[in-house]
Design a protein around this motif. Sequence first.
Motif, PDB file in Angstrom:
ATOM      1  N   ALA A  39       3.868   3.784  -3.907  1.00  0.00           N
ATOM      2  CA  ALA A  39       3.122   2.619  -3.424  1.00  0.00           C
ATOM      3  C   ALA A  39       1.849   2.382  -4.217  1.00  0.00           C
ATOM      4  O   ALA A  39       1.353   3.280  -4.909  1.00  0.00           O
ATOM      5  CB  ALA A  39       2.780   2.807  -1.944  1.00  0.00           C
ATOM      6  N   ILE A  40       1.316   1.196  -4.072  1.00  0.00           N
ATOM      7  CA  ILE A  40       0.063   0.840  -4.722  1.00  0.00           C
ATOM      8  C   ILE A  40      -1.086   1.685  -4.172  1.00  0.00           C
ATOM      9  O   ILE A  40      -1.984   2.077  -4.896  1.00  0.00           O
ATOM     10  CB  ILE A  40      -0.241  -0.661  -4.534  1.00  0.00           C
ATOM     11  N   GLU A  41      -1.044   1.934  -2.864  1.00  0.00           N
ATOM     12  CA  GLU A  41      -2.101   2.732  -2.245  1.00  0.00           C
ATOM     13  C   GLU A  41      -1.542   3.562  -1.100  1.00  0.00           C
ATOM     14  O   GLU A  41      -0.478   3.273  -0.560  1.00  0.00           O
ATOM     15  CB  GLU A  41      -3.241   1.843  -1.749  1.00  0.00           C
ATOM     16  N   GLY A  42      -2.290   4.585  -0.757  1.00  0.00           N
ATOM     17  CA  GLY A  42      -1.987   5.416   0.398  1.00  0.00           C
ATOM     18  C   GLY A  42      -3.249   5.556   1.220  1.00  0.00           C
ATOM     19  O   GLY A  42      -4.355   5.413   0.690  1.00  0.00           O
ATOM     20  N   ALA A  43      -3.094   5.829   2.494  1.00  0.00           N
ATOM     21  CA  ALA A  43      -4.262   5.993   3.359  1.00  0.00           C
ATOM     22  C   ALA A  43      -3.936   6.981   4.470  1.00  0.00           C
ATOM     23  O   ALA A  43      -2.764   7.229   4.784  1.00  0.00           O
ATOM     24  CB  ALA A  43      -4.676   4.655   3.960  1.00  0.00           C
ATOM     25  N   ALA A  44      -4.989   7.522   5.047  1.00  0.00           N
ATOM     26  CA  ALA A  44      -4.840   8.401   6.203  1.00  0.00           C
ATOM     27  C   ALA A  44      -6.081   8.252   7.072  1.00  0.00           C
ATOM     28  O   ALA A  44      -7.177   7.997   6.561  1.00  0.00           O
ATOM     29  CB  ALA A  44      -4.666   9.853   5.774  1.00  0.00           C
ATOM     30  N   VAL A  45      -5.889   8.388   8.372  1.00  0.00           N
ATOM     31  CA  VAL A  45      -6.997   8.344   9.328  1.00  0.00           C
ATOM     32  C   VAL A  45      -6.876   9.524  10.275  1.00  0.00           C
ATOM     33  O   VAL A  45      -5.798  10.079  10.475  1.00  0.00           O
ATOM     34  CB  VAL A  45      -7.025   7.011  10.128  1.00  0.00           C
ATOM     35  N   LEU A  83     -11.691   6.365  15.710  1.00  0.00           N
ATOM     36  CA  LEU A  83     -11.375   7.075  14.478  1.00  0.00           C
ATOM     37  C   LEU A  83     -12.587   7.878  14.044  1.00  0.00           C
ATOM     38  O   LEU A  83     -13.718   7.388  14.105  1.00  0.00           O
ATOM     39  CB  LEU A  83     -10.983   6.091  13.364  1.00  0.00           C
ATOM     40  N   GLU A  84     -12.337   9.112  13.622  1.00  0.00           N
ATOM     41  CA  GLU A  84     -13.422   9.957  13.115  1.00  0.00           C
ATOM     42  C   GLU A  84     -13.670   9.695  11.640  1.00  0.00           C
ATOM     43  O   GLU A  84     -14.811   9.772  11.186  1.00  0.00           O
ATOM     44  CB  GLU A  84     -13.094  11.431  13.324  1.00  0.00           C
ATOM     45  N   ALA A  85     -12.601   9.437  10.872  1.00  0.00           N
ATOM     46  CA  ALA A  85     -12.734   9.217   9.429  1.00  0.00           C
ATOM     47  C   ALA A  85     -11.450   8.603   8.896  1.00  0.00           C
ATOM     48  O   ALA A  85     -10.398   8.665   9.542  1.00  0.00           O
ATOM     49  CB  ALA A  85     -13.024  10.522   8.709  1.00  0.00           C
ATOM     50  N   ALA A  86     -11.561   8.033   7.705  1.00  0.00           N
ATOM     51  CA  ALA A  86     -10.412   7.435   7.024  1.00  0.00           C
ATOM     52  C   ALA A  86     -10.537   7.706   5.530  1.00  0.00           C
ATOM     53  O   ALA A  86     -11.636   7.944   5.021  1.00  0.00           O
ATOM     54  CB  ALA A  86     -10.369   5.933   7.280  1.00  0.00           C
ATOM     55  N   ALA A 110     -17.053   5.123  11.518  1.00  0.00           N
ATOM     56  CA  ALA A 110     -16.211   6.104  10.818  1.00  0.00           C
ATOM     57  C   ALA A 110     -16.369   5.948   9.311  1.00  0.00           C
ATOM     58  O   ALA A 110     -16.256   4.836   8.789  1.00  0.00           O
ATOM     59  CB  ALA A 110     -14.745   5.925  11.199  1.00  0.00           C
ATOM     60  N   PRO A 111     -16.627   7.039   8.591  1.00  0.00           N
ATOM     61  CA  PRO A 111     -16.697   6.929   7.132  1.00  0.00           C
ATOM     62  C   PRO A 111     -15.309   6.643   6.560  1.00  0.00           C
ATOM     63  O   PRO A 111     -14.305   7.153   7.061  1.00  0.00           O
ATOM     64  CB  PRO A 111     -17.200   8.303   6.690  1.00  0.00           C
ATOM     65  N   ILE A 112     -15.273   5.803   5.532  1.00  0.00           N
ATOM     66  CA  ILE A 112     -14.025   5.488   4.840  1.00  0.00           C
ATOM     67  C   ILE A 112     -14.183   5.965   3.405  1.00  0.00           C
ATOM     68  O   ILE A 112     -14.958   5.398   2.633  1.00  0.00           O
ATOM     69  CB  ILE A 112     -13.712   3.980   4.869  1.00  0.00           C
ATOM     70  N   HIS A 113     -13.481   7.028   3.060  1.00  0.00           N
ATOM     71  CA  HIS A 113     -13.561   7.606   1.723  1.00  0.00           C
ATOM     72  C   HIS A 113     -12.573   6.887   0.814  1.00  0.00           C
ATOM     73  O   HIS A 113     -11.409   6.702   1.182  1.00  0.00           O
ATOM     74  CB  HIS A 113     -13.243   9.101   1.759  1.00  0.00           C
ATOM     75  N   VAL A 114     -13.031   6.475  -0.347  1.00  0.00           N
ATOM     76  CA  VAL A 114     -12.183   5.806  -1.336  1.00  0.00           C
ATOM     77  C   VAL A 114     -11.985   6.782  -2.487  1.00  0.00           C
ATOM     78  O   VAL A 114     -12.961   7.303  -3.046  1.00  0.00           O
ATOM     79  CB  VAL A 114     -12.828   4.492  -1.834  1.00  0.00           C
ATOM     80  N   ALA A 115     -10.720   7.048  -2.814  1.00  0.00           N
ATOM     81  CA  ALA A 115     -10.401   8.025  -3.857  1.00  0.00           C
ATOM     82  C   ALA A 115      -9.465   7.427  -4.895  1.00  0.00           C
ATOM     83  O   ALA A 115      -8.671   6.534  -4.601  1.00  0.00           O
ATOM     84  CB  ALA A 115      -9.752   9.268  -3.237  1.00  0.00           C
TER      85      ALA A 115
END
Length: 127
Positions: A39-45, A83-86, A110-115
């Motif tokens: 996929a173009i992107e993946g995410a988790a929360v 949500l605690e974080a994403a 909730a902090p959203i981390h971009v990697a």
Amino acid sequence: MSESSAAPAGAAPASAPELSAEDAKLVTLARGARARVGAIEGAAVRDQDGRTYAAASVSLPSLTITALQLAVASAAAAGATRLEAAAVVTEASTLDGAGHAAVRDISADAPIHVAAPDGTILGTVQE
């Protein structure tokens, strides 16, 4: 993240923070979700109970949804109220507006981390 989605004001990630072990796990889950289907992107929360939900972006003729939107939707469908974080793994350098809005629908702080795809943290969106 689609290139046509504009990042909301303040959604450019701040400098890369040191992640906790729990937040680093979110990046690992997001990378796995992205790689599994190419996929173009993946995410988790992670929700208020510590449960995690991972997703990849979907682009079908009748449905387009970002990975972060899908991860948030999965958490909400399972009864998450906060949500605690994403984390989002993407080749883009900013967070897409739709994913940002989905997280903020459930959690204002909730902090959203971009990697990057290799797991390097590009930054964190706090607003």
